[in-house]
Design an enzyme around this catalytic site. Structure first.
Site, PDB file in Angstrom:
ATOM      1  N   LYS A 190      28.847  51.269  49.284  1.00  9.32           N
ATOM      2  CA  LYS A 190      27.426  50.910  49.288  1.00  9.32           C
ATOM      3  C   LYS A 190      26.931  50.652  47.864  1.00  9.32           C
ATOM      4  O   LYS A 190      26.276  49.649  47.598  1.00  9.32           O
ATOM      5  CB  LYS A 190      26.579  52.030  49.920  1.00  9.32           C
ATOM      6  CG  LYS A 190      26.990  52.408  51.325  1.00  9.32           C
ATOM      7  CD  LYS A 190      26.132  53.534  51.887  1.00  9.32           C
ATOM      8  CE  LYS A 190      26.192  54.854  51.165  1.00  9.32           C
ATOM      9  NZ  LYS A 190      27.493  55.548  51.230  1.00  9.32           N
TER      10      LYS A 190
ATOM     11  N   ARG B 240      18.719  58.459  55.620  1.00  8.66           N
ATOM     12  CA  ARG B 240      19.923  59.192  56.012  1.00  8.66           C
ATOM     13  C   ARG B 240      19.691  60.124  57.174  1.00  8.66           C
ATOM     14  O   ARG B 240      20.626  60.794  57.612  1.00  8.66           O
ATOM     15  CB  ARG B 240      20.341  60.026  54.830  1.00  8.66           C
ATOM     16  CG  ARG B 240      21.655  59.608  54.244  1.00  8.66           C
ATOM     17  CD  ARG B 240      21.710  60.302  52.926  1.00  8.66           C
ATOM     18  NE  ARG B 240      23.007  60.644  52.529  1.00  8.66           N
ATOM     19  CZ  ARG B 240      23.585  60.090  51.464  1.00  8.66           C
ATOM     20  NH1 ARG B 240      23.000  59.125  50.803  1.00  8.66           N
ATOM     21  NH2 ARG B 240      24.753  60.510  51.101  1.00  8.66           N
TER      22      ARG B 240
ATOM     23  N   ARG C 148      37.432  57.606  42.303  1.00  7.64           N
ATOM     24  CA  ARG C 148      36.216  57.035  41.698  1.00  7.64           C
ATOM     25  C   ARG C 148      35.911  57.647  40.332  1.00  7.64           C
ATOM     26  O   ARG C 148      35.940  58.852  40.144  1.00  7.64           O
ATOM     27  CB  ARG C 148      35.017  57.268  42.618  1.00  7.64           C
ATOM     28  CG  ARG C 148      33.703  56.901  41.938  1.00  7.64           C
ATOM     29  CD  ARG C 148      32.554  56.789  42.877  1.00  7.64           C
ATOM     30  NE  ARG C 148      32.319  58.013  43.618  1.00  7.64           N
ATOM     31  CZ  ARG C 148      31.497  58.095  44.652  1.00  7.64           C
ATOM     32  NH1 ARG C 148      30.854  57.016  45.066  1.00  7.64           N
ATOM     33  NH2 ARG C 148      31.326  59.231  45.286  1.00  7.64           N
TER      34      ARG C 148
ATOM     35  N   ARG D  53      32.270  62.446  39.786  1.00  6.37           N
ATOM     36  CA  ARG D  53      31.114  63.125  40.354  1.00  6.37           C
ATOM     37  C   ARG D  53      31.491  64.526  40.828  1.00  6.37           C
ATOM     38  O   ARG D  53      32.564  64.725  41.396  1.00  6.37           O
ATOM     39  CB  ARG D  53      30.554  62.298  41.524  1.00  6.37           C
ATOM     40  CG  ARG D  53      29.493  61.346  41.056  1.00  6.37           C
ATOM     41  CD  ARG D  53      29.036  60.395  42.087  1.00  6.37           C
ATOM     42  NE  ARG D  53      28.752  60.936  43.410  1.00  6.37           N
ATOM     43  CZ  ARG D  53      28.303  60.194  44.415  1.00  6.37           C
ATOM     44  NH1 ARG D  53      28.071  58.917  44.233  1.00  6.37           N
ATOM     45  NH2 ARG D  53      28.079  60.726  45.592  1.00  6.37           N
TER      46      ARG D  53
ATOM     47  N   ARG E 186      30.381  66.415  53.049  1.00  4.28           N
ATOM     48  CA  ARG E 186      29.568  65.183  53.034  1.00  4.28           C
ATOM     49  C   ARG E 186      29.896  64.316  54.245  1.00  4.28           C
ATOM     50  O   ARG E 186      29.008  63.705  54.841  1.00  4.28           O
ATOM     51  CB  ARG E 186      29.816  64.409  51.731  1.00  4.28           C
ATOM     52  CG  ARG E 186      29.191  65.080  50.517  1.00  4.28           C
ATOM     53  CD  ARG E 186      29.739  64.538  49.219  1.00  4.28           C
ATOM     54  NE  ARG E 186      29.496  63.129  49.041  1.00  4.28           N
ATOM     55  CZ  ARG E 186      30.224  62.324  48.260  1.00  4.28           C
ATOM     56  NH1 ARG E 186      31.257  62.806  47.584  1.00  4.28           N
ATOM     57  NH2 ARG E 186      29.928  61.059  48.166  1.00  4.28           N
TER      58      ARG E 186
END
Ligand code: AP5
Ligand code: MG
Length: 222
Positions: free
Chosen positions: A17, A92, A131, A164, A175
């Site tokens: 996203k 969300r 990431r 992160r 998550r």
């Protein structure tokens, strides 16, 4: 371009996203509104909001709706949102989606255009484990699929790349569960409104970009 319309990028953690929202925002000249980035910024600045959301984010849970809506309303009142914007990671929950409908209506926007990124769990896990993000400008990299030219350094502004805190495997599991329980029902909510488009988020970054461009072109014509 612009569609005077809110774009919403929906999809699980790691679906791409943020990567795609940055590209669309640059190419269309509209703001990229990532509630996750806004909360991370508040955490790194040590504000009151940051202090209250940090433990929630570190557990991989969703921030309470009232805090999210306050942040979003404040951001939408800025002048740069007048011509459209792309939401990434918001709404969300069904409560956030329903409140957003009212806000958009009161600001003269019609129904949003919602794009759901479909990606399988093994691909999500690989993406999140690889990431790295620029600590200065927020550019997103991946050590497997989209590495920087020089390890640990952003190609665009030379900033240091960081991982992160919520990309640790045990937090990623939480998550993904929060997504299944609280966010996935939004696909039906928007499908019923006739505003949902799907993209295959497991394709390459360039292929997903082209698919999104096709959807936007179609929306402009309709
Ligand atoms: P948030 O920051 O929104 O995180 P998320 O939704 O979990 O999504 P991610 O940012 O992890 O993934 P992404 O889809 O943006 O993927 P990306 O482009 O980076 O939220 C974080 C937390 O904040 C939440 O857990 C919650 O606590 C709180 N929060 C935020 N908003 C909230 C809200 N509205 N309500 C309540 N709480 C909220 O890509 C991932 C990786 O894959 C990158 O390395 C990238 O380079 C790579 N990649 C991307 N696309 C491709 C591709 N096509 N092929 C190969 N690799 C790719
Ligand atoms: Mg993101």
């Amino acid at each position: 371009m612009v569609l005077k319309r809110a774009l919403i990028f929906l999809g699980p953690p790691g679906a791409g996203k943020g990567t795609q929202a940055k590209h669309i925002a640059r190419s269309c000249g509209i703001p990229h509104l990532s509630t996750g980035d806004m909360f991370r910024d508040a955490v790194s600045r040590g504000t009151e909001l940051g202090k209250s959301v940090q433990p929630i984010m570190e557990r991989g849970e969703l921030v309470p709706d009232d805090l999210v809506m306050k942040l979003v309303e404040e951001r939408l009142s800025r002048a740069d949102c007048a011509r459209g914007f792309v939401f990434d990671g918001f709404p969300r929950t069904l409560a956030q989606a329903s409140e957003l409908d009212h806000i958009l209506e009161s600001r003269g926007f019609g129904k949003p255009l919602v794009i759901d990124f479909a990606v399988s769990e093994p691909v999500l896990l690989r993406r999140l484990s690889g990431r790295w993000t620029c600590s200065v400008g927020g550019e997103i990299y991946n050590i497997y699929d989209a590495p920087p030219r020089q390890a640990g350094i952003c190609d665009l502004d030379g900033g240091k790349l960081v991982q992160r805190a919520d990309d640790r495997p045990e937090v990623v599991k939480e998550r993904l569960m929060a997504y299944e329980r609280q966010t996935k029902p939004l696909t039906d909510y928007y499908r019923r409104q006739g505003v949902l488009e799907m993209v295959d988020g497991s394709a390459t970054v360039e292929e997903v970009q082209r698919a999104l461009q096709g959807i936007l072109n179609g929306a402009r014509r309709s």
